[in-house]
Design a protein around this motif. Structure first.
Motif, mmCIF file in Angstrom:
data_model
loop_
_atom_site.group_PDB
_atom_site.id
_atom_site.type_symbol
_atom_site.label_atom_id
_atom_site.label_comp_id
_atom_site.label_asym_id
_atom_site.label_seq_id
_atom_site.Cartn_x
_atom_site.Cartn_y
_atom_site.Cartn_z
ATOM 1 N N VAL A 168 -0.803 4.355 -7.795
ATOM 2 C CA VAL A 168 -0.365 3.981 -6.456
ATOM 3 C C VAL A 168 -1.106 2.705 -6.050
ATOM 4 C CG1 VAL A 168 -0.261 4.709 -4.049
ATOM 5 C CG2 VAL A 168 0.040 6.394 -5.882
ATOM 6 N N GLU A 169 -0.347 1.729 -5.571
ATOM 7 C CA GLU A 169 -0.922 0.486 -5.051
ATOM 8 C C GLU A 169 -1.677 0.797 -3.761
ATOM 9 O OE1 GLU A 169 -1.256 -3.822 -4.719
ATOM 10 O OE2 GLU A 169 -0.188 -2.749 -6.287
ATOM 11 N N VAL A 170 -2.899 0.292 -3.641
ATOM 12 C CA VAL A 170 -3.681 0.469 -2.418
ATOM 13 C C VAL A 170 -4.271 -0.872 -1.990
ATOM 14 C CG1 VAL A 170 -4.218 2.903 -2.868
ATOM 15 C CG2 VAL A 170 -5.790 1.139 -3.678
ATOM 16 N N ASP A 171 -4.498 -1.005 -0.698
ATOM 17 C CA ASP A 171 -5.105 -2.230 -0.188
ATOM 18 C C ASP A 171 -6.564 -2.342 -0.609
ATOM 19 O OD1 ASP A 171 -2.729 -2.983 1.092
ATOM 20 O OD2 ASP A 171 -3.287 -1.932 2.935
ATOM 21 N N SER A 172 -7.249 -1.207 -0.683
ATOM 22 C CA SER A 172 -8.661 -1.187 -1.059
ATOM 23 C C SER A 172 -8.967 0.118 -1.789
ATOM 24 C CB SER A 172 -9.548 -1.285 0.193
ATOM 25 O OG SER A 172 -10.882 -0.942 -0.126
ATOM 26 N N ILE A 173 -9.355 0.008 -3.047
ATOM 27 C CA ILE A 173 -9.739 1.209 -3.787
ATOM 28 C C ILE A 173 -10.969 1.844 -3.148
ATOM 29 C CG2 ILE A 173 -10.775 2.024 -5.949
ATOM 30 C CD1 ILE A 173 -8.696 0.408 -7.445
ATOM 31 N N ASP A 174 -11.933 1.021 -2.735
ATOM 32 C CA ASP A 174 -13.142 1.580 -2.127
ATOM 33 C C ASP A 174 -12.802 2.440 -0.908
ATOM 34 O OD1 ASP A 174 -14.809 0.287 -4.005
ATOM 35 O OD2 ASP A 174 -14.838 -1.534 -2.793
ATOM 36 N N HIS A 228 0.848 -1.190 0.000
ATOM 37 C CA HIS A 228 0.000 0.000 0.000
ATOM 38 C C HIS A 228 0.890 1.251 0.000
ATOM 39 C CE1 HIS A 228 -3.693 2.242 0.933
ATOM 40 N NE2 HIS A 228 -2.900 3.021 1.637
ATOM 41 N N GLY A 229 0.655 2.131 -0.964
ATOM 42 C CA GLY A 229 1.416 3.370 -1.046
ATOM 43 C C GLY A 229 2.556 3.354 -2.044
ATOM 44 N N ASP A 230 2.920 2.181 -2.567
ATOM 45 C CA ASP A 230 3.993 2.099 -3.561
ATOM 46 C C ASP A 230 3.502 2.585 -4.920
ATOM 47 O OD1 ASP A 230 5.753 0.954 -1.759
ATOM 48 O OD2 ASP A 230 5.572 -1.080 -2.570
ATOM 49 N N LEU A 234 -5.176 4.906 -8.956
ATOM 50 C CA LEU A 234 -5.155 3.947 -7.858
ATOM 51 C C LEU A 234 -5.230 2.554 -8.455
ATOM 52 C CD1 LEU A 234 -7.803 5.655 -5.551
ATOM 53 C CD2 LEU A 234 -5.308 5.946 -5.498
ATOM 54 N N TYR A 235 -4.501 1.620 -7.865
ATOM 55 C CA TYR A 235 -4.472 0.249 -8.356
ATOM 56 C C TYR A 235 -4.609 -0.706 -7.175
ATOM 57 C CZ TYR A 235 -2.731 -4.165 -10.079
ATOM 58 O OH TYR A 235 -2.618 -5.486 -10.394
ATOM 59 N N GLU A 236 -5.473 -1.710 -7.337
ATOM 60 C CA GLU A 236 -5.645 -2.747 -6.315
ATOM 61 C C GLU A 236 -5.635 -4.111 -6.997
ATOM 62 O OE1 GLU A 236 -9.248 -4.576 -3.565
ATOM 63 O OE2 GLU A 236 -9.451 -2.533 -4.302
ATOM 64 N N GLY A 237 -4.885 -5.046 -6.444
ATOM 65 C CA GLY A 237 -4.937 -6.420 -6.937
ATOM 66 C C GLY A 237 -3.674 -6.883 -7.611
#
Length: 123
Positions: free
Chosen positions: A68-74, A3-5, A113-116
């Motif tokens: 940015v990689e995130v744990d949850s886009i929502d 998260h945050g990268d 934002l990117y998740e997954g």
């Protein structure tokens, strides 16, 4: 990635062949279309870590965009809204295991934002 990268950078282009020749020649980037993502050539830097894509230039997408990689886009979109951001594109599926969205901060800076995980679909 965590998260945050910063995970990906899209560069808007109007001529894919010209852009591929330019970036490959200038920086030594390996640029190729990945099965399942035709029409979206992806680049990888010589360090085999940095990368992104060459995407069609269009209205609203005229400058490079970092993701940015995130744990949850929502959760991140909700927190961004609470902090004064504008959502330019709601959460959209890339693949069954990955999603993206686009926000703008209070100064108008656009951030993806990117998740997954992104894996090419099986043929």
């Amino acid at each position: 990635m965590a998260h945050g990268d910063i995970t990906h950078i899209d560069i808007p282009v109007s001529d894919f062949d010209r852009a591929k020749a330019f970036y490959a020649g200038l920086f030594g980037w390996d640029i190729a279309e990945v099965p399942g993502f035709e029409g979206y050539p992806m680049w990888q830097a010589p360090n085999k870590i940095s990368g992104g894509g060459l995407a069609p230039r269009e209205e609203g997408f005229t400058q490079p965009r970092s993701y940015v990689e995130v744990d949850s886009i929502d959760d991140t979109v909700a927190a961004a809204r609470d902090a004064g951001a504008t959502v330019l594109m709601e959460k959209s599926e890339i693949s069954p295991t990955s999603w993206w969205a686009v926000i703008a901060d209070a100064d108008g800076n656009v951030i993806g934002l990117y998740e997954g995980t992104t894996e090419a679909p099986e043929a």
